[in-house]
Design a protein around this motif. Sequence first.
Motif, PDB file in Angstrom:
ATOM      1  N   LYS A   1      32.566 -13.070 -27.858  1.00 51.36           N
ATOM      2  CA  LYS A   1      32.502 -12.908 -26.410  1.00 51.36           C
ATOM      3  C   LYS A   1      32.492 -11.437 -26.005  1.00 51.36           C
ATOM      4  N   LEU A   2      33.306 -10.624 -26.672  1.00 51.56           N
ATOM      5  CA  LEU A   2      33.421  -9.209 -26.338  1.00 51.56           C
ATOM      6  C   LEU A   2      32.571  -8.403 -27.312  1.00 51.56           C
ATOM      7  N   GLN A   3      31.360  -8.067 -26.893  1.00 50.49           N
ATOM      8  CA  GLN A   3      30.418  -7.382 -27.775  1.00 50.49           C
ATOM      9  C   GLN A   3      30.924  -6.009 -28.226  1.00 50.49           C
ATOM     10  N   PHE A   4      31.773  -5.390 -27.413  1.00 46.75           N
ATOM     11  CA  PHE A   4      32.275  -4.050 -27.739  1.00 46.75           C
ATOM     12  C   PHE A   4      33.446  -4.086 -28.716  1.00 46.75           C
ATOM     13  N   LEU A   5      33.945  -5.277 -29.024  1.00 45.88           N
ATOM     14  CA  LEU A   5      35.134  -5.399 -29.865  1.00 45.88           C
ATOM     15  C   LEU A   5      34.736  -5.330 -31.334  1.00 45.88           C
ATOM     16  N   LYS A   6      34.896  -4.128 -31.889  1.00 47.09           N
ATOM     17  CA  LYS A   6      34.613  -3.896 -33.301  1.00 47.09           C
ATOM     18  C   LYS A   6      35.921  -3.612 -34.037  1.00 47.09           C
ATOM     19  N   GLU A   7      35.834  -3.489 -35.346  1.00 49.12           N
ATOM     20  CA  GLU A   7      37.030  -3.342 -36.176  1.00 49.12           C
ATOM     21  C   GLU A   7      37.856  -2.117 -35.794  1.00 49.12           C
ATOM     22  N   ASP A   8      37.172  -1.012 -35.438  1.00 52.36           N
ATOM     23  CA  ASP A   8      37.895   0.228 -35.155  1.00 52.36           C
ATOM     24  C   ASP A   8      37.774   0.668 -33.697  1.00 52.36           C
ATOM     25  N   THR A   9      37.466  -0.264 -32.803  1.00 49.94           N
ATOM     26  CA  THR A   9      37.289   0.094 -31.391  1.00 49.94           C
ATOM     27  C   THR A   9      38.602   0.545 -30.766  1.00 49.94           C
ATOM     28  N   PHE A  10      39.691  -0.147 -31.097  1.00 48.83           N
ATOM     29  CA  PHE A  10      40.969   0.142 -30.458  1.00 48.83           C
ATOM     30  C   PHE A  10      42.054   0.427 -31.489  1.00 48.83           C
ATOM     31  N   THR A  11      43.043   1.188 -31.069  1.00 48.47           N
ATOM     32  CA  THR A  11      44.193   1.476 -31.919  1.00 48.47           C
ATOM     33  C   THR A  11      44.952   0.195 -32.222  1.00 48.47           C
TER      34      THR A  11
ATOM     35  N   GLU B   1      55.979   4.284 -19.797  1.00 39.46           N
ATOM     36  CA  GLU B   1      56.418   5.622 -20.236  1.00 39.46           C
ATOM     37  C   GLU B   1      55.385   6.682 -19.855  1.00 39.46           C
ATOM     38  N   ASP B   2      54.107   6.362 -20.017  1.00 42.17           N
ATOM     39  CA  ASP B   2      53.049   7.306 -19.644  1.00 42.17           C
ATOM     40  C   ASP B   2      53.044   7.546 -18.140  1.00 42.17           C
ATOM     41  N   PHE B   3      53.302   6.508 -17.372  1.00 45.22           N
ATOM     42  CA  PHE B   3      53.323   6.649 -15.921  1.00 45.22           C
ATOM     43  C   PHE B   3      54.469   7.559 -15.479  1.00 45.22           C
ATOM     44  N   LYS B   4      55.617   7.430 -16.137  1.00 45.22           N
ATOM     45  CA  LYS B   4      56.776   8.272 -15.798  1.00 45.22           C
ATOM     46  C   LYS B   4      56.472   9.749 -16.041  1.00 45.22           C
ATOM     47  N   LYS B   5      55.613  10.014 -17.040  1.00 42.73           N
ATOM     48  CA  LYS B   5      55.274  11.408 -17.369  1.00 42.73           C
ATOM     49  C   LYS B   5      54.162  11.962 -16.489  1.00 42.73           C
ATOM     50  N   SER B   6      53.460  11.062 -15.772  1.00 36.70           N
ATOM     51  CA  SER B   6      52.323  11.493 -14.955  1.00 36.70           C
ATOM     52  C   SER B   6      52.786  11.914 -13.568  1.00 36.70           C
ATOM     53  N   SER B   7      51.816  12.126 -12.685  1.00 39.65           N
ATOM     54  CA  SER B   7      52.120  12.513 -11.305  1.00 39.65           C
ATOM     55  C   SER B   7      52.724  11.351 -10.513  1.00 39.65           C
ATOM     56  N   LYS B   8      52.686  10.146 -11.072  1.00 37.90           N
ATOM     57  CA  LYS B   8      53.260   8.950 -10.472  1.00 37.90           C
ATOM     58  C   LYS B   8      52.542   8.508  -9.196  1.00 37.90           C
ATOM     59  N   LYS B   9      51.323   8.948  -9.033  1.00 37.27           N
ATOM     60  CA  LYS B   9      50.547   8.528  -7.865  1.00 37.27           C
ATOM     61  C   LYS B   9      49.438   7.551  -8.251  1.00 37.27           C
ATOM     62  N   ARG B  10      48.892   7.762  -9.432  1.00 38.45           N
ATOM     63  CA  ARG B  10      47.820   6.882  -9.885  1.00 38.45           C
ATOM     64  C   ARG B  10      48.311   6.019 -11.036  1.00 38.45           C
ATOM     65  N   ALA B  11      47.745   4.832 -11.141  1.00 39.14           N
ATOM     66  CA  ALA B  11      48.126   3.920 -12.220  1.00 39.14           C
ATOM     67  C   ALA B  11      47.733   4.498 -13.571  1.00 39.14           C
ATOM     68  N   THR B  12      48.522   4.196 -14.581  1.00 38.80           N
ATOM     69  CA  THR B  12      48.164   4.563 -15.956  1.00 38.80           C
ATOM     70  C   THR B  12      47.701   3.303 -16.679  1.00 38.80           C
ATOM     71  N   PHE B  13      46.724   3.459 -17.543  1.00 35.08           N
ATOM     72  CA  PHE B  13      46.138   2.319 -18.250  1.00 35.08           C
ATOM     73  C   PHE B  13      46.285   2.504 -19.755  1.00 35.08           C
ATOM     74  N   GLY B  14      46.319   1.389 -20.453  1.00 32.60           N
ATOM     75  CA  GLY B  14      46.380   1.441 -21.903  1.00 32.60           C
ATOM     76  C   GLY B  14      45.782   0.183 -22.506  1.00 32.60           C
ATOM     77  N   ILE B  15      45.331   0.298 -23.738  1.00 29.89           N
ATOM     78  CA  ILE B  15      44.776  -0.854 -24.441  1.00 29.89           C
ATOM     79  C   ILE B  15      45.026  -0.662 -25.934  1.00 29.89           C
ATOM     80  N   GLN B  16      45.430  -1.712 -26.608  1.00 30.40           N
ATOM     81  CA  GLN B  16      45.666  -1.637 -28.045  1.00 30.40           C
ATOM     82  C   GLN B  16      45.587  -3.026 -28.656  1.00 30.40           C
ATOM     83  N   ILE B  17      45.471  -3.045 -29.966  1.00 28.79           N
ATOM     84  CA  ILE B  17      45.580  -4.297 -30.708  1.00 28.79           C
ATOM     85  C   ILE B  17      47.002  -4.361 -31.258  1.00 28.79           C
ATOM     86  N   SER B  18      47.735  -5.392 -30.860  1.00 30.44           N
ATOM     87  CA  SER B  18      49.111  -5.566 -31.315  1.00 30.44           C
ATOM     88  C   SER B  18      49.126  -6.561 -32.465  1.00 30.44           C
TER      89      SER B  18
END
Length: 494
Positions: A437-447, A379-396
């Motif tokens: 393993k992932l030192q950056f992975l904290k409780e509030d790092t990601f949505t 959905e984010d890619f459709k809203k963008s210029s559609k030339k560059r990849a869109t990235f996302g990360i979340q905790i599901s």
Amino acid sequence: MVIEDEYIRLIFGLKLKQIRTDKKLSLFGLAKLTGLSKSYLNEIEKGKKYPKPDKIVLLAEHLEVPYDHFVSLKLDKNLAPVGEILQSKILKEIPLDLFGIKENVLIDIVANAPAKVNAFISTIIKIAQNYNLTRESFFLASLRSYQEAHNNYFEDIEADAERFAKSYQIDTTKKITSSELEEILIEEFGYTINEDELSKHKNLDELRNIFIPKKKILLIDKDISEAQKTFIYAKEIAYNFLNIEDRLYTFPWIKFESFDQVLHNFIASYFAGALIIPRTIITQKLTDLFAEKTWNSLHLHKIIKQFNCSQETFYQRLTNILPKYFNIKNLFFLRFTHNQNSENFRLSKELHITQQQAPHANRNHEHYCRRWISIKTIEDFKKSSKKRATFGIQISSYENENNEYLVLSSATSDPFKKDIQRSVSIGMLLSNHLKKKLQFLKEDTFTKRTVGVTCETCSVKNCTERAAKPTKLEKKNRHKEIANTVDEIIASYH
């Protein structure tokens, strides 16, 4: 109809075993009765040997069975289902060897309880028909199970890719280019590269290459990206370097003759990924990334850019490396496709290591949860210029389950089809091991978002992204209420 010798041997063996067991004779007992060796009789029953006429006469006399019954291909009621399975060639279609299963062993299982096993197989076939399970999807499911059984890591193919790089002096510390692989295809393997022919055929606009084996001509789309061309060349090298002849001739593939071709396509693709993204280099870069105290998405993007590969090739390569070198085995890979003129999203590729994580390919035409990052990046890619990849990360966080996954996703235009967007995602089960393993992975790092599987089965209240009513869930709840009421009525009369 030409009847195969193997089929004739198997039918005779099944008959002999059934007659012997009906008469409550062991192999040893039959050997003693007939004077034939136990090992010889065993090979007959397993369909490995067919006895000469004098031996058949001997067996018929001592077992008190007519000679004609032995040599007839007609089976009695109990064994008839086995004959149908053998004649249908279904056992030839199933890649038994891939899972270490011998065909004769399976036949032996069927022969011991033919009616029950036949009923089971018939049920599976009917389910497959109801879910439109094609021969193609059956083979792909078999291949996926094979990958999952090995945690999608194959040491021999990794070693082959490294052996090739060393033999042909490919500097894997630098980004591999299509030009250096093209030179090897032409000079070493006698290829002719043609970039003009495909453009003359408008109905082939979804194909990126065709290989013509007799002439060793590779027709390749002149408009593909450098990464796509490099991957195609690397696959062609794999077929030649590994001496694979039974292969597919197009990419993407449009037809196949056997499961071996599907398997060999996977081997060539794995080889290409291992060559373009060497395990020693990607492992070190991921080790450095995981050691960082804070998350910076640009660092991951820089790693991807250091390899001449597509987003999908990189994400799939992670499914090889993470289980083997970081012991991150509870993970999944997904590829979603979306036609911009449609509201539907299709799960076109999936792989699950260790656990069967949701979602899976949906054959009930339900609506996948719109809260997944896999769909949001599209959905984010459709809203963008559609030339560059869109990235996302979340905790599901899955509703009504304890499982939570850290999911990384990126979306681009489909390189093979017009008006199609697609996303690739990799999800890792949140666990103490992953957090270490992932030192950056904290409780509030990601949505963190609560997600369902499909809208029709989801109980999340006030979901603004819902694409359909929870009809399947409501039906299930109604049936549960009815069952409870019936139980209460029955209990009241005690």
